[in-house]
Scaffold this motif. Structure first.
Motif, PDB file in Angstrom:
ATOM      1  N   GLY A  28       0.782  -1.225   0.000  1.00 37.82           N
ATOM      2  CA  GLY A  28       0.000   0.000   0.000  1.00 37.82           C
ATOM      3  C   GLY A  28       0.815   1.277   0.000  1.00 37.82           C
ATOM      4  N   GLU A  29       2.157   1.166  -0.087  1.00 40.59           N
ATOM      5  CA  GLU A  29       3.009   2.352  -0.014  1.00 40.59           C
ATOM      6  C   GLU A  29       3.683   2.647  -1.353  1.00 40.59           C
ATOM      7  N   VAL A  30       4.130   3.889  -1.492  1.00 40.89           N
ATOM      8  CA  VAL A  30       4.951   4.294  -2.626  1.00 40.89           C
ATOM      9  C   VAL A  30       6.216   4.943  -2.094  1.00 40.89           C
ATOM     10  N   VAL A  94       6.745   1.637  -6.480  1.00 36.69           N
ATOM     11  CA  VAL A  94       5.374   1.391  -6.035  1.00 36.69           C
ATOM     12  C   VAL A  94       5.293  -0.038  -5.517  1.00 36.69           C
ATOM     13  N   ALA A  95       4.674  -0.224  -4.344  1.00 36.59           N
ATOM     14  CA  ALA A  95       4.489  -1.573  -3.824  1.00 36.59           C
ATOM     15  C   ALA A  95       3.641  -2.384  -4.800  1.00 36.59           C
ATOM     16  N   PRO A  96       3.884  -3.697  -4.896  1.00 27.85           N
ATOM     17  CA  PRO A  96       3.218  -4.510  -5.920  1.00 27.85           C
ATOM     18  C   PRO A  96       1.709  -4.361  -5.965  1.00 27.85           C
ATOM     19  N   ASN A  97       1.067  -4.253  -4.808  1.00 32.28           N
ATOM     20  CA  ASN A  97      -0.388  -4.186  -4.826  1.00 32.28           C
ATOM     21  C   ASN A  97      -0.918  -2.787  -5.119  1.00 32.28           C
ATOM     22  N   VAL A  98      -0.016  -1.835  -5.381  1.00 34.37           N
ATOM     23  CA  VAL A  98      -0.433  -0.477  -5.737  1.00 34.37           C
ATOM     24  C   VAL A  98      -0.183  -0.228  -7.216  1.00 34.37           C
ATOM     25  N   GLN A  99       0.743  -0.985  -7.821  1.00 35.68           N
ATOM     26  CA  GLN A  99       1.104  -0.782  -9.224  1.00 35.68           C
ATOM     27  C   GLN A  99      -0.136  -0.782 -10.121  1.00 35.68           C
ATOM     28  N   GLY A 100      -0.305   0.289 -10.868  1.00 38.68           N
ATOM     29  CA  GLY A 100      -1.418   0.393 -11.789  1.00 38.68           C
ATOM     30  C   GLY A 100      -2.679   0.972 -11.181  1.00 38.68           C
ATOM     31  N   GLN A 101      -2.714   1.100  -9.841  1.00 40.92           N
ATOM     32  CA  GLN A 101      -3.891   1.693  -9.202  1.00 40.92           C
ATOM     33  C   GLN A 101      -4.041   3.144  -9.627  1.00 40.92           C
ATOM     34  N   GLU A 102      -5.257   3.553  -9.937  1.00 41.77           N
ATOM     35  CA  GLU A 102      -5.476   4.931 -10.346  1.00 41.77           C
ATOM     36  C   GLU A 102      -5.802   5.784  -9.136  1.00 41.77           C
ATOM     37  N   LEU A 111       3.434   5.800 -10.937  1.00 42.16           N
ATOM     38  CA  LEU A 111       4.877   5.793 -11.172  1.00 42.16           C
ATOM     39  C   LEU A 111       5.285   6.938 -12.099  1.00 42.16           C
ATOM     40  N   GLY A 112       6.259   7.721 -11.652  1.00 37.84           N
ATOM     41  CA  GLY A 112       6.773   8.830 -12.435  1.00 37.84           C
ATOM     42  C   GLY A 112       6.056  10.145 -12.222  1.00 37.84           C
ATOM     43  N   GLN A 113       4.951  10.131 -11.505  1.00 42.12           N
ATOM     44  CA  GLN A 113       4.175  11.355 -11.293  1.00 42.12           C
ATOM     45  C   GLN A 113       4.880  12.290 -10.310  1.00 42.12           C
ATOM     46  N   ARG A 114       4.778  13.608 -10.573  1.00 41.17           N
ATOM     47  CA  ARG A 114       5.150  14.597  -9.561  1.00 41.17           C
ATOM     48  C   ARG A 114       3.941  14.791  -8.667  1.00 41.17           C
ATOM     49  N   VAL A 115       4.157  14.687  -7.358  1.00 42.38           N
ATOM     50  CA  VAL A 115       3.039  14.612  -6.428  1.00 42.38           C
ATOM     51  C   VAL A 115       3.270  15.496  -5.207  1.00 42.38           C
ATOM     52  N   LEU A 116       2.166  15.769  -4.524  1.00 48.23           N
ATOM     53  CA  LEU A 116       2.189  16.326  -3.181  1.00 48.23           C
ATOM     54  C   LEU A 116       1.628  15.285  -2.224  1.00 48.23           C
ATOM     55  N   VAL A 117       2.110  15.304  -0.987  1.00 43.89           N
ATOM     56  CA  VAL A 117       1.642  14.368   0.031  1.00 43.89           C
ATOM     57  C   VAL A 117       0.731  15.112   0.999  1.00 43.89           C
TER      58      VAL A 117
END
Length: 356
Positions: A28-30, A94-102, A111-117
């Motif tokens: 669940g983490e990135v 990205v943790a395996p169970n998050v990969q591809g989650q929108e 993956l690759g996104q510029r983000v704010l937390v």
């Protein structure tokens, strides 16, 4: 990775620039590469023990209370701790169970996104007041890399720089949360104390965005800078309060200063007005005239836990260019002690940001 670690409560000697292993992802983490990290009052307050001290001035070096565990705003602070509630980063793993989650706000792959937390995480859902804060309850953004729950990562499409985006989360989230909780509406009279600080300068812009009439209080040397934020009226502390009673009474007071000015703000509120606060940089001990509270039917609002709409709102404001950043200065992460010295001098307007 390199990180600035706060080893306990005390002086600047408690800040140590260390080499640490990369964080290991859990389900669940990135993993984020930290691009820039904003600095806030809480970074200093936690280090000096203000939350567990005899009430005094925030960031003033108060001694912590006796006891085995150093106290923070959510209980015992987990030292050694990487502080930093404000993160602009890029998702690099990205943790395996998050990969591809929108993302819930429809920005596609992580993956690759510029983000704010989102700094304030509501661990029991938004119907309960429990919070978990980045950089206070677990390791934060004063490092080259950071792991966070994927649910707290928000992609942002904007031409703001990394430093500008890093000035946003904690201060602007706090300001928007106060205005949201107080129900600030178009046409209302909103008074903002400490209007040159990170939260205060954000509150000025955000209240104006809602269509409120904003009266801002600051020091004389910052008057022009605060006026440029869009305040309808700027008052200077040095001029005193004698003329304030001639101005329109406040529907809402946004006050993170507190201290000796607290009672004055209550007298400036109209009957049925709202006072909202999430800080006390001039002192936590205040004098309350109960007659002002009950005879004027006032509402006092304390705001720490953010409402669900707050952070998505902020992302939208940025992407639509409805607000603009206010960055006073940036420092290299290893110069954090100097950055905190400058922060405590209170000569700046807006936010101070660290770059790993």
């Amino acid at each position: 990775m390199q990180a600035m670690v706060t080893t306990g409560q005390g002086g600047y000697d408690k800040l140590e620039y260390r080499t640490l292993p990369l964080p290991l992802l859990r389900p669940g983490e990135v993993l984020l590469q930290v691009l820039a990290a904003g600095m806030n009052n809480t970074d200093i307050n936690t280090r000096v023990g203000w939350y567990g001290a005899t009430p005094g001035v925030a960031g003033g070096g108060a001694e912590p209370t006796s006891g085995d565990a150093p106290l923070g705003w959510n209980g015992a602070t987990p030292f050694p701790l990487i502080q930093g509630a404000d993160c602009c980063g890029r998702v690099v793993a990205v943790a395996p169970n998050v990969q591809g989650q929108e993302q819930v706000h429809a920005y596609g792959q992580l993956l690759g996104q510029r983000v704010l937390v989102r700094s304030c995480m509501r661990v029991s859902g938004f119907d309960a007041p429990d919070t978990r804060w980045l950089g206070t309850d677990f390791d934060g953004a004063f490092a080259q890399y950071l792991r966070v729950p994927a649910s707290e990562v928000f992609a942002v499409q904007s031409d703001w720089s990394d430093v500008e985006l890093a000035s946003l989360p904690c201060a602007w989230g706090t300001a928007e949360n106060m205005l949201q909780r107080a129900g600030v509406a178009a046409g209302e009279q909103v008074w903002v104390s400490g209007a040159s600080g990170g939260v205060g300068s954000a509150a000025v812009q955000l209240a104006r965005r809602r269509g409120a009439q904003v009266t801002a209080l600051t020091s004389r040397d910052k008057r022009d800078a605060v006026a440029a934020l869009g305040a309808d009226r700027v008052l200077c502390r040095e001029d005193g309060t004698a003329a304030w009673s001639q101005l329109p009474p406040a529907d809402v007071v946004v006050d993170n200063v507190a201290g000796t000015g607290f009672g004055t703000w209550l007298k400036l509120l109209r009957r049925g007005g709202r006072y909202v606060s999430s800080g006390a940089i001039a002192g936590a001990d205040v004098a309350l005239d109960m007659r002002d509270l009950y005879l004027k039917d006032l509402t006092l609002l304390g705001c720490t836990a953010w409402d669900e709409v707050v952070f998505p709102n902020l992302i939208g404001y940025v992407e639509r260019n409805e607000i603009r950043p206010v960055v006073a200065a940036s420092f290299a992460l290893q110069d954090m002690a100097r950055a905190q010295e400058v922060f405590l001098e209170k000569q700046h307007t807006g936010n101070i940001v660290l770059v790993p």
